[in-house]
Structures are given as C-alpha cells and as structure tokens.
Design a protein around this motif. Structure first.
Motif, PDB file in Angstrom:
ATOM      1  N   ASP A 152       0.868  -1.179   0.000  1.00  0.00           N
ATOM      2  CA  ASP A 152       0.000   0.000   0.000  1.00  0.00           C
ATOM      3  C   ASP A 152       0.907   1.232   0.000  1.00  0.00           C
ATOM      4  O   ASP A 152       1.576   1.515   0.986  1.00  0.00           O
ATOM      5  N   THR A 187      -7.301  -7.907  11.028  1.00  0.00           N
ATOM      6  CA  THR A 187      -8.500  -8.581  10.544  1.00  0.00           C
ATOM      7  C   THR A 187      -8.176 -10.041  10.233  1.00  0.00           C
ATOM      8  O   THR A 187      -7.019 -10.410  10.043  1.00  0.00           O
ATOM      9  N   LYS A 194      -4.125 -10.095   9.224  1.00  0.00           N
ATOM     10  CA  LYS A 194      -3.353  -9.029   8.575  1.00  0.00           C
ATOM     11  C   LYS A 194      -3.755  -7.680   9.149  1.00  0.00           C
ATOM     12  O   LYS A 194      -4.832  -7.535   9.734  1.00  0.00           O
ATOM     13  N   SER A 196      -5.116  -4.067   8.766  1.00  0.00           N
ATOM     14  CA  SER A 196      -5.976  -3.348   7.821  1.00  0.00           C
ATOM     15  C   SER A 196      -6.147  -1.910   8.293  1.00  0.00           C
ATOM     16  O   SER A 196      -6.362  -1.659   9.483  1.00  0.00           O
ATOM     17  N   ASP A 200     -10.275  -1.762   5.517  1.00  0.00           N
ATOM     18  CA  ASP A 200      -9.373  -2.396   4.549  1.00  0.00           C
ATOM     19  C   ASP A 200      -9.345  -1.603   3.242  1.00  0.00           C
ATOM     20  O   ASP A 200      -9.371  -2.149   2.148  1.00  0.00           O
ATOM     21  N   GLU A 201      -9.273  -0.278   3.401  1.00  0.00           N
ATOM     22  CA  GLU A 201      -9.375   0.586   2.222  1.00  0.00           C
ATOM     23  C   GLU A 201      -8.054   1.269   1.891  1.00  0.00           C
ATOM     24  O   GLU A 201      -7.985   2.129   1.017  1.00  0.00           O
ATOM     25  N   SER A 206      -8.388   5.769   4.604  1.00  0.00           N
ATOM     26  CA  SER A 206      -8.884   5.464   5.943  1.00  0.00           C
ATOM     27  C   SER A 206      -8.894   6.723   6.801  1.00  0.00           C
ATOM     28  O   SER A 206      -8.513   7.799   6.355  1.00  0.00           O
TER      29      SER A 206
END
Ligand code: SF4
Ligand code: SF4
Ligand code: SF4
Ligand code: FES
Length: 919
Positions: A152, A187, A194, A196, A200-201, A206
């Motif tokens: 990310d 999560t 993992k 998040s 989970d965006e 977020s």
C-alpha cells in the motif's frame, strides 16, 4: 515516548518492593513490574518483538519467554508480573530452543532480502534473529506465504508492505494507545491475519491522520518512511524543535550528509514525549523546496521586476530608504513586525533594531491577530501573560474544558494526550459553535457540547460563573486566601445579576440553560478541572473580556495553581509565546515590562547604549491605517504574510501599496512580498540555531541541522541593517543573543544555550531560584500577588447578521495545513486539503439550492470569494465555516475591520455573510 496508563512493560504501578532472583542475581522492583522490566534493571535484555516501552504489553510474539522455577510452561516475560521469591532463568537450553523455533517460523514467511531492504541495520526482526542464534530455516518458502502481498503506497509519506509484516500489532496499538485514532485493526484469523487500515481501504482513504506513530512502532520494514526507502539509513542526528505549532515537539533530525532522511520525535521531548503529528514528522520538505529564494532581491517600485543583488546592496538599499523616509516624514514614519515563526534570538534583534536603530517603538507581532487578548487578560487577572500549566498536567485533570479550540487539528500532539486522558475517564466540556472532532471520537463523548452562537462567548462564560456563584459552588477557601477580596465582592455583585443567568442568556447564545447549568456544576465539582482555549476565544471584539471571564471562572472555582487545573491558551505558532516574551509589542520591552517604566527603560538604555522612546509605538492596524493616510511609509516584515493572514485583505494590500519601503524577510515570495521593495531571504528551521518557546512557556533548543542555504543567519541580516542605519549591532552567535536576553529579562535569568543543552528544556520563569524552570504557575500565590476579578459585561458585537448577510461565518484550521499554508502547501500534505471549503448546514444549503461540492460565492460587506461547499451538520443553522490556508481562496477578503476593544485583535470569528450558488 508517552507512557501508557498501566503498562506492565514500563511504569511500575506500586512502590511496594518485590524480591526475586533473575539469572542468579537478586532483584528488587515495585509490585506490578513485569519480569522483562525487572530483568532490564539488572542489565538483562530479554529478546522481544511485540513489546516496546511505549505500549502496553501484549504478549503475542512469544519470543520473550522465560523459565520460572516451579512453574509449568514458559511464560511471556513481558506480560508476567514479578512475584516475591520468584526464580527466573532467561537463558536455558529449552528457552533458547523455543525462541529459535518461534523466530524460524517468522523468518519462514519473510522475504530474505535483508541486504537490499530499506531497514537493513535498523530492523528488530533482523536483530532478534541474531540474538536468538537463528542460523537456518528448515521450512522452504514453497508453501503458503504472504510474500506476494500487495504494497500500500497510498500514503504520501510511508509505505506498507504486508509481505514483511509479522502481525505483532505494535502499529495497531500505537494508533490506539498513543494517537487515539483507532485507524488500524488486525482482521481475519490465524494465517490470514493481517493489518488493515480503516475498512481495509488503504491508509490514505482510511481515517488515518498520518501521525507516523505506527511507522515508528513497527519493528520491521513493513511500515517505513518513503524517504528512508529512497535515501537509505541516516548517518547523523541533530536534536531540534518542530517549527509548526505551539506544542513545540522535540525531534531528532536524522540526516545523511546535509539531507534529512527522517524526523523522529524525541522520547525525552518535554512537550511531546516521543509523539508527533503529520506536519512535524513528515512535512519538512518545504525547507529545501525549489521555490525558496536564496539571494536578496530589490526593486525600485513594486511593479518592477526583482533584481538579484548582494547582501550588502540589499541591506544598503533598505537602510537608505528607511533613513530617507525618516528624514522626510519623521522618526515615527517607519516600523516593523516580528515573526512568531522565528527564534527568540531572531525576534529579539528585530525589536531591538526598531527601538534602537529606528528610534521608535513601532514594533508589533502576529500575536496581535491571535493571542494578544491572552496577554492582556491573564496579565490583568493573574499577573503574567502566559498559560499556567505544562501539557503533562492534563493527565491529572478530571474535567477538561475546551473553549474555541480544536486540539486534534491545530495542536495534534497535545490533542492526542488529551484524548488519552479522556479515554481514561476524564469528563469533557466543549464550548464551540462547531462540533469539533473531540465532541465525538472513538471511545470519547463530550459530557456537554455548548454549541453557542458565534460572538456570544462572554455571555456563556458569565452564565457559567453565575451558576457557580448562585448555586453556592464557589471555592470560598481559595478565593479568601488567594484572591483580592474587594474585586471579588464587586464581581460577585455583578455576576449574580439575573441578566447573567443561563435562562436570560439562552436566547442570545443558543445554549440550552439546563445544559449550561450542568456544565457549570461539573466544572466546579468534578475534581480537577482544566481550561484549554484557542482563537475562538481571542479573535472577537470581546476577546480580552472573554479571557478575563475565563480567569474569573477558574479563580471562583479554585481551579488553578495545581496539577490538572489552570487556564491554558493553546498558542498557534511555534514561537508566538516567545515573540511576545521578547518584547514584540509596541508598549512592552522583553519580559512584558512597560516601555514607560523609567527603571526598566534605563536598564535597556544602559545595555544598548541608546536613548529609548518612552511612548508606546504603533500596532499593526495603526501602521496600516496611517500608511493609507500617508504618514507611515516604511515597514520591516519578518516572516509574516500580512497580505494573507490579516483581516480585510483589500485594506491591507492598499496600505502596503502606499508605502515607499517594504522589506520582507521570508523563505518564499509570499503574498506580502508582492508589495515589497526589498526581499531578504530567510532561513528554514533546519538551518537555524536558537530557541523557540512553546505554549507551556517551554524554551526548547533549535539546532542547526544544515548550513543556511542563504549564506547568512536571519539575525545577522537584521544586525547588519541596524548597523547600516547607524546603530552598530553585532553578535558572535545566537547563544550570545540569548545571554543578552537573559541578562535583561528576569524570567529568563537562568537561561543559556549551555544550560538548555544540559537540562533539555525549561519552562520560564527560569531563575537562580528555579533553575529547572516552573511547570505550574501561581501555585502558592499569583504572580501579581492576589488574583484579581474583573467585570466582564457582555456587549454584542457590531457585526450582526442582517437580511442581506443572514449567516455568520467563523474560521479555523485543519490538521494537514498550517496557517496560510506557505510551508504545508509546498509538501505532499496538499493531498489531504487541496483547497479551503465552506461548511454549511444542510438546511441553509437546501434553501439556497446548494449541494455538496457545489461552487459558492461567499460575500460579506468587505468582499466576495468563491469556494466549494461541504454540506455538514457540524454547524448549527445560520453558521458557516471555512479555513484560511490557501491564497487562491483568500478567506480574509471577507473578514472585517472589527477588533478586540483592548488589543485590536481582529474579529476573525464573526463575519456576517451570504452564500449563493455559482457555476
Ligand atoms: S499514521 Fe498514525 S493515525 Fe495513521 S495508522 Fe499510523 S498511528 Fe494511526
Ligand atoms: S505492520 Fe509492523 S508493527 Fe504492524 S503488525 Fe506488521 S510488523 Fe507489526
Ligand atoms: S503538534 Fe505541532 S509542534 Fe508537534 S509535530 Fe505537530 S505541528 Fe509540530
Ligand atoms: S515480547 Fe513478550 S510476547 Fe512478544
């Protein structure tokens, strides 16, 4: 790092001693200490991954296991408290084998790219693999693993590479415990677990506020600064102070050569204790931005193109023009403004230049437009123009009152500290027309939100005091022993009048009487109660009255003079406290001593070898008004963008245009520089040597991390200008300037760079009697002796909503931008706030045919600007809100000339406006 409330890893919870044995050594530690912590006291560092001093122990990684005689299994030392007589072994063959096995499992699902990893050499996973003696991994990488998980990269400052994540939860806990944003979670379960961000965006989408606490907590390269990825690990460190807001966070600037690689908040920083916000940690790129002007510029007329010249030519040009103006129009025809962005030493020399070389007291500062009412109000009531507590004091508050301030946006590191106390159970009262985030945020609900109409602050504070007095909640012992009896009796007779009651004021303020009464009772009886306030208090026509009202309230309830209480202005700029301390007001010499006081003046005349004018000089609004009248013709402006930050922009620019010599000392050609004749390039904080004083009166060192790119310190340019005007001014160093400040300013008497380097930081007064400074003011008695109550009659502002302008505009700040955005707009922070927007209530929007995101015209009787609308129920009907970070949006075009009756602080917070949709 900020200590969590009850961490078994860190602070022991009880002083009672427990005796045990660790690796054969006798150990005595307080009850509640963890085995890991106890081991450290005898020099035994137990291997760990999920534990860190800044967070509560969690016990997930199992690397810190130990053997305890007589106990089955291998307990985790980070979560197991010591017990009397315990015999602990931290290294046994069994312990070593299990630790290696644990480590092997981690490494079997981790990229083996250490040599090319950005964290190489600064990775706890790597360190621990070495510490446990892992030499081989028996499991191949062909089974299920996370090595191809997608990165990310959405956050502009840090990257998240799940392939390297060991799911230790340190990031999640840092976000929860330190920052209080709760943006992260683990999560799924087991192998699928993992980290998040939000739903989970991704980090950018977020609710993450990019404080970087998770990045700092991460023991691997999973979360890592992009600058470290690009530049590699730093090779040197310089300790300095953030140059954005009045929290004054301490940082380690980590550099490679002269390039900053990252900023790490200092764990021993008095103001921040290891935490930071997005601006201090990440938004420092403006310091080396290509827009910076590095050579002096001059021009004959403001319509001419700039000419790059030598320092000598620029300074000679400015000196000749200033002297020529004085020759033709008199000594009073020039003046200057000092900057709250600059160091104490830089500000001191500017006010000295104006008093000694210009020969007048026409010196003012940007505090004029923010906290000048604080200076006036607190000096009148308590005897000193500063906040009463240190930030840490909030950890003892049972009730926190936030008035006209938005700490999570404007003072984020203090906001995080405050939120922590609120999550521990302290009650919150918010007095603000807008529903700031604190009113409702994760695990926090304000007990009372008094959503008053803009401009009615004084009526509300009077009503609170009315309840306290009429319901018998006054702390009579405190008032009798600490306050001036006569002033109290007069005030009491005033405040009990029926027109001050919540019921009588409700029609003006819009605050339900019952709610206000409940808030007053909570403040007076809820234990320690502390008031924190901001520009929503001061930037009003009754700003000074409101500060007096707050001081009255605190004295009546006895909520001052001890931990967890007090009256605390949240100062805006990094050194606004310092610029006021340094004598930047036209009536005061350094240390808030009146210029008309013969003894004080004589002291400075003796030291400076010059006769000083005993008459106070001009304030900024007077200078501008006289410029339009042709009587004030030259101005030195240090690091202040008057054309953007002062109210009624058209008036300001007309006044600047009317002058014959405007000298701007700044990093960038800002809006004010459009009206300048001389531009003297300034230095960024990373190039400065000096001190800043934060909102807690804490004097922090600012240390030079890189040489000034302009080739000259700002204070030296000012000294040269004074010298060119016939008053020789010369210092060898910033330290020498501080020595002069200390010699002439009683509250700074014990301050020197050497002392600060020794003790870290001090809160003034720092004197021979208080060599480490003063955490809390007015503990035994008020600085003025007895606290003075003053009458605070509510007078509605002349700025009223009318048929033509039926809405009231109020303004504020947001987290990612700073003030007029000169610096933050030149960083990736722009991604969060690319423009100022107008918040408008759904009903007000609907009746005007305005939808979310629509363009609108915002008009007042002073001017019109265009913005995009954000339909929001944060505001009550009839009130609209915007920020003032972008020159394109020019919010101050619409603000008016009304100002505080005592200090001329502009009434930014109340402007009657109308809003129309526009294509
Ligand atoms: S940067 Fe700060 S707010 Fe964002 S996830 Fe990390 S700790 Fe939470
Ligand atoms: S991102 Fe870092 S801190 Fe967070 S769980 Fe993964 S390894 Fe631990
Ligand atoms: S809270 Fe203020 S001083 Fe601290 S890092 Fe953020 S901007 Fe800098
Ligand atoms: S450090 Fe104790 S379980 Fe991770």
């Amino acid at each position: 790092m900020i200590a969590p409330p009850s961490s078994p890893v860190s602070t022991p919870v009880s002083p009672a001693a427990v005796l045990l044995t660790i690796d054969g050594m006798p150990v005595s530690v307080p009850t509640g200490t963890s085995i890991m912590q106890a081991a450290r006291t005898v020099g035994v560092d137990i291997a760990k991954l999920c534990a860190t001093d800044s967070l509560k122990a969690f016990g997930s990684c199992r690397l810190c296991i130990v053997q305890v005689d007589g106990r089955r299994g291998l307990p985790a030392s980070c979560t197991t408290p010591v017990e009397p007589g315990m015999v602990v072994r931290t290294q046994t063959p069994q312990v070593a084998r299990v630790r290696r096995n644990v480590m092997e499992l981690y490494i079997s699902d981790h990229p083996l790219d250490c040599l090319t990893c950005a964290a190489n050499g600064d990775c706890e996973l790597q360190d621990m693999a070495g510490a446990v003696g892992l030499r081989e991994v028996r499991y191949g990488m062909d089974g299920a693993n996370h090595l191809v998980a997608e990165k990310d990269e959405s956050n502009p400052y840090f990257t998240f590479d799940p392939a390297k994540c060991i799911v230790c939860s340190r990031c999640v806990r840092a976000c929860d415990e330190i920052q209080g944003t709760f943006a992260l979670s683990i999560t799924d379960r087991g192998f699928a677990s993992k980290v998040s961000a939000g739903m989970d965006e991704g980090f950018l989408a977020s609710e993450c506020v990019s404080c970087g606490a998770c990045v700092q907590a991460c023991p691997t390269a999973t979360l890592i600064e992009k600058t470290v990825v690009d530049a590699g690990q730093p090779d040197r460190t310089v300790k300095t102070t953030c140059a954005y807001c009045g929290v004054g966070c301490s940082f380690e600037a980590q550099l490679k050569g002269n390039e900053v690689v990252r900023m790490v908040p200092a764990a021993d920083g008095g103001a921040n204790e290891g935490h930071s916000c997005v601006k201090g940690r990440f938004a420092w790129g403006y310091a080396t931005h290509t827009d910076r002007v590095l050579a002096p510029l001059v021009r004959e007329q403001i319509g001419d193109p700039w000419r790059e010249v030598s320092w000598d030519e620029a300074i000679g040009f400015a000196a000749r023009r200033f002297m020529d103006i004085q020759h033709r129009h008199g000594r009073e025809a020039i003046g200057g403004v000092s900057s709250s962005r600059c160091t104490n030493e830089e500000v001191y020399v500017v006010q000295k230049m104006i008093r000694a070389a210009f020969g007048n007291n026409n010196i003012d500062t940007c505090a004029r437009v923010c906290h000048s009412p604080t200076g006036y109000g607190l000096k009148q009531t308590f005897g000193t123009a500063a906040g009463t507590q240190d930030f840490k004091s909030v950890e003892h508050a049972d009730v926190i009152v936030v008035i006209g301030a938005n700490p999570t946006d404007a003072h984020p590191v203090f906001g995080a500290r405050m939120k922590r106390r609120l999550r521990q159970g302290a009650k919150l009262i918010v007095i603000d027309p807008r529903r700031i985030d604190l009113v409702r945020s994760p695990h926090i609900r304000a007990a009372h939100h008094l959503q008053l109409r803009p401009g009615t602050n004084v009526a509300v504070v009077n009503a609170l005091a009315h309840v306290i007095v009429t319901e018998g909640l006054v702390n009579e012992t405190f008032v009798a022993s600490r306050c001036d009896a006569r002033s109290y009796e007069q005030w009491k007779a005033f405040i009990v009048q029926p027109e001050q009651s919540p019921e009588a004021t409700e029609p003006h303020t819009g605050v339900p009487a019952d709610e206000l009464r409940a808030a007053a009772r909570l403040y007076a009886t809820g234990g320690n109660a502390a008031i924190y306030y901001g520009l929503g208090v001061t930037e009003h026509s009754q700003g000074s009255t409101m500060v007096l009202g707050i001081a009255n309230l605190a004295m009546a309830a006895g909520q001052i003079g001890r931990d967890g209480t007090g009256v605390n202005p949240l100062r805006g700029q990094n050194n606004v406290q310092g610029s006021c301390d340094m004598g930047s007001f036209p009536h005061e010499l350094p240390g808030y001593r009146h210029i008309s006081d013969d003894a004080t003046r004589a002291r400075f005349e003796d030291a400076w070898q010059v006769a000083l004018d005993p008459e106070p000089g001009l304030r900024i609004p007077n200078m501008l008004a006289l410029a339009l009248a042709g009587q004030f013709r030259g101005m030195f402006i240090q690091g202040e963008d008057l054309a953007q930050s002062d109210p009624n922009t058209h008036h300001v620019t007309a006044a600047l245009s009317a002058m014959e010599c405007v000298v701007v000392q700044d990093l960038f050609l800002n809006e004010t520089a459009k009206y300048a004749h001389v531009f003297l390039p300034g230095t960024a904080f990373l190039e400065k040597d000096g001190t800043f004083t934060n909102a807690e009166r804490r004097i922090n060192r600012v240390r030079r991390a890189m040489p000034p790119r302009t080739g000259m310190d700002e204070w030296e340019a000012v000294c040269r200008l004074a010298t060119a005007m016939g008053y020789p001014m010369q210092y060898d160093s910033a330290a020498a300037i501080m020595d002069e400040i200390a010699a002439l300013t009683p509250t700074f008497a014990g301050v020197s760079f050497a002392h600060l380097d020794r003790v870290g930081s001090v809160q003034w007064p720092c004197t021979p009697d208080a060599p480490v400074g003063t955490r809390i003011m007015h503990e035994e008695q008020f600085v003025r002796g007895r606290g003075r109550f003053l009458l605070t009659r509510y007078v509605p502002t002349d700025e009223r909503s009318t048929r033509k302008f039926p809405l009231l505009l109020t303004t504020g700040r947001i987290l990612s931008q700073y003030n007029v955005g000169t610096e933050t707009r030149r960083t990736p922070n722009a991604v969060w706030h690319p423009e100022d927007v107008l918040e408008i209530h759904p009903h007000d929007a609907e009746v005007r045919g305005i939808g979310d995101g629509d363009g609108v015209l915002l008009s007042s009787r002073k001017g019109t600007i265009t913005l995009h609308a954000r339909v929001s129920d944060r505001l009550p009907e009839g009130v609209v809100y915007t920020t003032f970070h972008h020159p394109e949006n020019a919010a101050n075009v619409v603000t008016t000339e009304f100002s505080d009756w005592a200090t001329n602080c502009p009434e930014y917070k109340v402007t009657a406006v109308e809003v129309h949709p526009v294509d």
